[in-house]
Write an enzyme that holds these catalytic residues in place. Sequence first.
Site, short mmCIF file in Angstrom:
data_model
loop_
_atom_site.label_atom_id
_atom_site.label_comp_id
_atom_site.label_asym_id
_atom_site.label_seq_id
_atom_site.Cartn_x
_atom_site.Cartn_y
_atom_site.Cartn_z
N CYS A 63 16.92 -43.16 -17.22
CA CYS A 63 16.03 -41.99 -17.23
C CYS A 63 14.89 -42.22 -16.24
CB CYS A 63 15.54 -41.75 -18.66
SG CYS A 63 14.60 -40.21 -18.88
N LEU A 64 13.64 -42.11 -16.67
CA LEU A 64 12.51 -42.32 -15.79
C LEU A 64 12.50 -43.74 -15.23
CD1 LEU A 64 9.89 -41.30 -14.56
CD2 LEU A 64 8.75 -41.72 -16.75
#
Length: 593
Positions: free
Chosen positions: A325-326
């Site tokens: 994800c991030l």
Amino acid sequence: MRDHQDIRPQEQTQSAETAADRHPYADLDRMSRAVLARNTGGVSPFSIYQAWNDWALHMSRAPGRQLELGERAVTNAFKVMADTAHNAFEPTDPPPFKPMAYDHRFTHAGWAKMPFRFWQQSFLATQDWWNHATEELRGLSEADSDRVRFMVRQALDVVSPSNLPISNPEIIEQTRKCGGQNILEGARHLTEDMIHTMTQARPEAPEDFRVGEDLACTPGQVVYRNDLFELIQYTPTTAKVQAEPILIVPAWIMKYYILDLSPHNSMIRYLVSQGFTVFAISWCNPERDHADLTLENYRKDGVMAAIDAISVIVPEQKIQAVGYCLGGTILSITAATMARDEDDRLASVTLLAAQTDFSEAGELLLFLDESQVAFLEDLMWAQGYLDRPQMSRTFATIRAEDLIYTRAVKRYWLGKEDLPSDLTVWNNDTTRMPAKMHSEYLRGLFLENRLTAGRFAVEGRVIALKDISVPLYVVGTESDHIAPWKSVYKIRLFSDCDLTFALTSSGHNGGIISEPGHPRRHYRVGHRGEGERYVDPDTWFASEPPIEGSWWTHWAKWLAGRSSGQTDAPQMGAPKAGYPVLGAAPGTYVFQT
């Protein structure tokens, strides 16, 4: 001493725009907007007004569309009335309107009977009309059209017949069966939830779901710690290990143990069992005094500090880096920077549900424009961070049908307890986001899409994903509403290296946590050789047949194929080189609230 190294930015005494340089009333403006933002959950009312105004003005000068919508309203009404009359004679015939595939509010058999069917069909007919009314309209901004559709969906969800006990057959049936006990249980649940909301107290983890005992329980040691993260080195379980260690970079929007849930579905435990030396970053939960942390801090004092530590603990070996994800976004920035600077310590890069191009970033873009970002910046300016509930509400509203209303009906009207699971416990264990970092993330990546536009600078010099030359393994998930798979897939446009793309079933979290043996899971996988031509996502999808099972097995073989062979397991930490063992996994930062 490396333990508890302070990496927070130093207080700036001189800057281009200090508080003394601005008019003193400027802070009054920011504070007033921050107060308003707290009351709106961080949603800018100005953006809402602009979207409705844009839609209404364009609709007012489209008499043809108005006539079309009037005709559709009459047609939908006749369909509902005809179905109501026909149902008396042929109750098994399918209704004219069906819920969306992800909408599970009308699955109970009672919705097929009158009068519940009439209420359901009336609701779905209205929903159909509004979906059509907010479709593309010449001259109307697509972003405003999507926002209006989203807001209408939220409003309709509030008045859905499934929410009320008098119009929901499942609630009526449960109340009759339980003699009203379900209503009493629901009132107790509502009281508990209101107390938790007002006090912001976290509910205690249920039995069998304790962090460090049942979750995040893969054996290991913390071998490095600074103000931003702890680095965990996991204990090997095989006689020999692959020479290249793995570094896992999770997102700091949630706790790292999404990748180390229960023993049966822990990705970290699986990798260790496959003969890999695994390191994982456990991020801190930022407080107000972390407000000035930046994306550069997360790159340099986070990912690069972890790479430096691993390079000492496992010397003379390259690293297979994994970002989720991030964490995958900051890893891609790190990898491009290392390539630019001719730092060749990476052997491969794996990106899990991670976006590098944000032009098609899904429904999260509905919350972002200049007004919205400025509104959030003022809120974070007052707080020092974006708080847990403010982020949780954003993610919940994207799938309000399931995450808000279906849960509320089950908990408050049916009197059912939430069934605990490792994923729900992790999902409730949210973190904060530092103000400056989150502002840079929203502006530089989401709003301005600088990374793939060639305008993202690190240490004053622009980086390019095209510079990454190590093999890439990129994973998207089919029903991801946070990082849509076609957005994840776009890294093929911005890279020339050897790239393997895997698309797995389920969503943002469930698709990644897809261990071998998990029922009803499949994946597609394709390979693009270095320098080969681009293939669009739809063509790729049609050409790659689904493979039953877990993509983990394919990935583990891919990782092993990029290893130089097996060797003895390295020691835990490197005490003589300044990386002593600081304590057992999962460390201390994972318990920060």
